[in-house]
Scaffold this motif. Structure first.
Motif, PDB file in Angstrom:
ATOM      1  N   ILE A   3       6.369 -12.691  -2.993  1.00 19.32           N
ATOM      2  CA  ILE A   3       7.248 -11.817  -2.221  1.00 19.32           C
ATOM      3  C   ILE A   3       6.516 -11.534  -0.916  1.00 19.32           C
ATOM      4  O   ILE A   3       5.402 -10.996  -0.927  1.00 19.32           O
ATOM      5  N   ALA A   4       7.100 -11.941   0.200  1.00 20.94           N
ATOM      6  CA  ALA A   4       6.464 -11.787   1.508  1.00 20.94           C
ATOM      7  C   ALA A   4       7.006 -10.547   2.189  1.00 20.94           C
ATOM      8  O   ALA A   4       8.233 -10.394   2.323  1.00 20.94           O
ATOM      9  N   ILE A   5       6.101  -9.673   2.607  1.00 21.12           N
ATOM     10  CA  ILE A   5       6.529  -8.466   3.316  1.00 21.12           C
ATOM     11  C   ILE A   5       5.844  -8.432   4.677  1.00 21.12           C
ATOM     12  O   ILE A   5       4.630  -8.239   4.773  1.00 21.12           O
ATOM     13  N   ASP A   6       6.615  -8.670   5.718  1.00 21.13           N
ATOM     14  CA  ASP A   6       6.078  -8.691   7.074  1.00 21.13           C
ATOM     15  C   ASP A   6       6.672  -7.561   7.898  1.00 21.13           C
ATOM     16  O   ASP A   6       7.678  -6.960   7.514  1.00 21.13           O
ATOM     17  N   GLY A   7       6.048  -7.314   9.045  1.00 21.22           N
ATOM     18  CA  GLY A   7       6.578  -6.293   9.950  1.00 21.22           C
ATOM     19  C   GLY A   7       5.457  -5.702  10.785  1.00 21.22           C
ATOM     20  O   GLY A   7       4.287  -5.980  10.542  1.00 21.22           O
ATOM     21  N   PRO A   8       5.812  -4.890  11.783  1.00 17.25           N
ATOM     22  CA  PRO A   8       4.817  -4.333  12.697  1.00 17.25           C
ATOM     23  C   PRO A   8       3.987  -3.217  12.065  1.00 17.25           C
ATOM     24  O   PRO A   8       4.312  -2.746  10.977  1.00 17.25           O
ATOM     25  N   ALA A   9       2.944  -2.793  12.783  1.00 16.20           N
ATOM     26  CA  ALA A   9       2.067  -1.711  12.311  1.00 16.20           C
ATOM     27  C   ALA A   9       2.875  -0.453  12.035  1.00 16.20           C
ATOM     28  O   ALA A   9       3.707  -0.053  12.837  1.00 16.20           O
ATOM     29  N   GLY A  10       2.623   0.144  10.873  1.00 18.87           N
ATOM     30  CA  GLY A  10       3.235   1.442  10.586  1.00 18.87           C
ATOM     31  C   GLY A  10       4.657   1.379  10.056  1.00 18.87           C
ATOM     32  O   GLY A  10       5.300   2.409   9.883  1.00 18.87           O
ATOM     33  N   ALA A  11       5.160   0.185   9.762  1.00 17.85           N
ATOM     34  CA  ALA A  11       6.534   0.085   9.247  1.00 17.85           C
ATOM     35  C   ALA A  11       6.598   0.478   7.780  1.00 17.85           C
ATOM     36  O   ALA A  11       7.677   0.593   7.210  1.00 17.85           O
ATOM     37  N   GLY A  12       5.431   0.665   7.165  1.00 19.61           N
ATOM     38  CA  GLY A  12       5.387   1.071   5.758  1.00 19.61           C
ATOM     39  C   GLY A  12       5.075  -0.084   4.822  1.00 19.61           C
ATOM     40  O   GLY A  12       5.229   0.042   3.607  1.00 19.61           O
ATOM     41  N   LYS A  13       4.609  -1.206   5.383  1.00 18.20           N
ATOM     42  CA  LYS A  13       4.376  -2.411   4.586  1.00 18.20           C
ATOM     43  C   LYS A  13       3.443  -2.163   3.397  1.00 18.20           C
ATOM     44  O   LYS A  13       3.751  -2.563   2.280  1.00 18.20           O
ATOM     45  N   SER A  14       2.297  -1.527   3.668  1.00 23.66           N
ATOM     46  CA  SER A  14       1.291  -1.379   2.602  1.00 23.66           C
ATOM     47  C   SER A  14       1.826  -0.552   1.449  1.00 23.66           C
ATOM     48  O   SER A  14       1.711  -0.949   0.284  1.00 23.66           O
ATOM     49  N   THR A  15       2.420   0.586   1.783  1.00 27.47           N
ATOM     50  CA  THR A  15       2.921   1.481   0.739  1.00 27.47           C
ATOM     51  C   THR A  15       4.011   0.780  -0.063  1.00 27.47           C
ATOM     52  O   THR A  15       4.035   0.835  -1.296  1.00 27.47           O
ATOM     53  N   VAL A  16       4.914   0.119   0.641  1.00 25.81           N
ATOM     54  CA  VAL A  16       6.021  -0.566  -0.025  1.00 25.81           C
ATOM     55  C   VAL A  16       5.501  -1.727  -0.876  1.00 25.81           C
ATOM     56  O   VAL A  16       5.869  -1.872  -2.050  1.00 25.81           O
ATOM     57  N   ALA A  17       4.604  -2.534  -0.294  1.00 24.33           N
ATOM     58  CA  ALA A  17       4.102  -3.717  -1.007  1.00 24.33           C
ATOM     59  C   ALA A  17       3.351  -3.313  -2.275  1.00 24.33           C
ATOM     60  O   ALA A  17       3.529  -3.916  -3.337  1.00 24.33           O
ATOM     61  N   ARG A  18       2.513  -2.286  -2.163  1.00 26.86           N
ATOM     62  CA  ARG A  18       1.786  -1.795  -3.343  1.00 26.86           C
ATOM     63  C   ARG A  18       2.751  -1.342  -4.437  1.00 26.86           C
ATOM     64  O   ARG A  18       2.573  -1.659  -5.619  1.00 26.86           O
ATOM     65  N   ALA A 137       8.527   5.836  17.029  1.00 26.11           N
ATOM     66  CA  ALA A 137       8.071   7.216  16.840  1.00 26.11           C
ATOM     67  C   ALA A 137       7.851   7.508  15.360  1.00 26.11           C
ATOM     68  O   ALA A 137       6.884   8.160  14.965  1.00 26.11           O
ATOM     69  N   GLU A 138       8.738   6.989  14.533  1.00 30.06           N
ATOM     70  CA  GLU A 138       8.609   7.191  13.081  1.00 30.06           C
ATOM     71  C   GLU A 138       7.364   6.471  12.546  1.00 30.06           C
ATOM     72  O   GLU A 138       6.633   6.991  11.712  1.00 30.06           O
ATOM     73  N   ARG A 139       7.124   5.270  13.054  1.00 27.48           N
ATOM     74  CA  ARG A 139       5.935   4.521  12.613  1.00 27.48           C
ATOM     75  C   ARG A 139       4.672   5.292  12.973  1.00 27.48           C
ATOM     76  O   ARG A 139       3.753   5.411  12.165  1.00 27.48           O
ATOM     77  N   ARG A 143       1.797   6.950  10.388  1.00 27.46           N
ATOM     78  CA  ARG A 143       0.377   6.595  10.463  1.00 27.46           C
ATOM     79  C   ARG A 143      -0.474   7.829  10.696  1.00 27.46           C
ATOM     80  O   ARG A 143      -1.533   7.992  10.118  1.00 27.46           O
ATOM     81  N   ALA A 144       0.010   8.719  11.592  1.00 26.68           N
ATOM     82  CA  ALA A 144      -0.737   9.934  11.924  1.00 26.68           C
ATOM     83  C   ALA A 144      -0.888  10.800  10.677  1.00 26.68           C
ATOM     84  O   ALA A 144      -1.976  11.306  10.381  1.00 26.68           O
ATOM     85  N   ALA A 145       0.202  10.953   9.928  1.00 26.50           N
ATOM     86  CA  ALA A 145       0.161  11.784   8.717  1.00 26.50           C
ATOM     87  C   ALA A 145      -0.788  11.187   7.692  1.00 26.50           C
ATOM     88  O   ALA A 145      -1.569  11.895   7.053  1.00 26.50           O
ATOM     89  N   GLN A 146      -0.754   9.864   7.585  1.00 31.59           N
ATOM     90  CA  GLN A 146      -1.578   9.158   6.599  1.00 31.59           C
ATOM     91  C   GLN A 146      -3.067   9.326   6.895  1.00 31.59           C
ATOM     92  O   GLN A 146      -3.880   9.435   5.987  1.00 31.59           O
ATOM     93  N   HIS A 147      -3.412   9.329   8.178  1.00 31.72           N
ATOM     94  CA  HIS A 147      -4.833   9.321   8.540  1.00 31.72           C
ATOM     95  C   HIS A 147      -5.290  10.627   9.188  1.00 31.72           C
ATOM     96  O   HIS A 147      -6.410  10.704   9.699  1.00 31.72           O
ATOM     97  N   GLY A 148      -4.437  11.658   9.190  1.00 35.58           N
ATOM     98  CA  GLY A 148      -4.817  12.945   9.768  1.00 35.58           C
ATOM     99  C   GLY A 148      -5.094  12.859  11.262  1.00 35.58           C
ATOM    100  O   GLY A 148      -6.036  13.474  11.765  1.00 35.58           O
ATOM    101  N   LEU A 149      -4.294  12.074  11.995  1.00 33.74           N
ATOM    102  CA  LEU A 149      -4.514  11.890  13.434  1.00 33.74           C
ATOM    103  C   LEU A 149      -3.375  12.524  14.237  1.00 33.74           C
ATOM    104  O   LEU A 149      -2.351  12.923  13.685  1.00 33.74           O
ATOM    105  N   ASP A 150      -3.553  12.569  15.560  1.00 32.37           N
ATOM    106  CA  ASP A 150      -2.529  13.118  16.443  1.00 32.37           C
ATOM    107  C   ASP A 150      -1.430  12.058  16.680  1.00 32.37           C
ATOM    108  O   ASP A 150      -1.738  10.940  17.106  1.00 32.37           O
TER     109      ASP A 150
END
Ligand code: C5P
Length: 204
Positions: A3-18, A137-139, A143-150
């Motif tokens: 199952i191939a899951i592609d897309g840009p940074a922050g689209a949720g790939k890792s969470t979804v793929a896992r 903006a959503e991406r 990412r910010a929420a996940q890593h505690g960033l601005d």
């Protein structure tokens, strides 16, 4: 089955793929972690990035990423490592080495492989191809929420990375024609996972 899951940074790939891998009992392959590992080592040691990619050892132990015997799970997630990854990913020799390794990995067994070029280059015969997107903006917010960033800082870094991923390496951000686009903006994780799992069951 792949199952191939592609897309840009922050689209949720890792969470979804896992989550999809867990639901189906498949193994999860994070190809971004491989580019990040090469970027990290290259930033530390210098030299030719293609040579680094061809000679380092990257192993996955559960959720941990082991680079030449050292646990780099956290080290590869810093903003600097993201930058370094996207730089080395533009080097054709790096891509050649990592794609060959990824093809070897997914050749046997059942995989949910996540990246930029899984459906187009690594596993063009994948049974299911999904291209995840979300508005920028959503991406950045995720990412910010996940890593505690601005969120504003993340959005700026993300724009730079998207631009580089797009121009230096056009093939990597193109959705394969036969991929199913899934816009995750406003969807919950469960809703996205359900869509992908349904595609996988239909493909079996
Ligand atoms: O997905 P992740 O953010 O971990 O990927 C880090 C970087 O590695 C991306 O910005 C991209 O430049 C590169 N990459 C790639 N091809 C892949 C996976 C990641 O070029 N299959």
């Amino acid at each position: 089955m792949v199952i191939a899951i592609d897309g840009p940074a922050g689209a949720g790939k890792s969470t979804v793929a896992r989550a999809v891998a867990q639901r189906l009992g498949f193994t999860y392959l994070d190809t971004g972690a491989m580019y990040r590992s090469v970027g990290l080592r290259h930033a530390q040691a210098g030299g030719n990035a293609g040579h680094v990619a061809a000679t380092i050892s990257i192993e996955f132990e559960g959720d941990r990423v082991i680079l030449d015997g050292e646990d780099v799970t956290d080290a590869i997630r810093t903003p600097e490592a993201s930058e370094a990854a996207s730089h080395v990913a533009a080097d054709p020799q790096v891509r050649e080495a990592l794609v060959a390794e990824q093809r070897r990995i997914v050749a046997t067994g059942d995989w949910v492989a996540e990246g930029r070029d899984i459906g187009s280059v690594v596993a063009p015969d994948a049974a299911v191809k999904v291209f995840l997107t979300a508005d920028p903006a959503e991406r950045a917010r995720r990412r910010a929420a996940q890593h505690g960033l601005d969120p504003q800082d993340v959005l700026k870094d993300q724009q730079a990375r998207d631009a580089r991923d797009n121009t230096a390496n056009r093939a990597t951000l193109e959705a394969p024609k036969d991929a199913t686009p899934v816009d995750t903006t406003g969807l919950t994780l469960d809703e996205v996972v359900e869509q992908v799992v349904t595609l996988a069951i239909e493909a079996k």
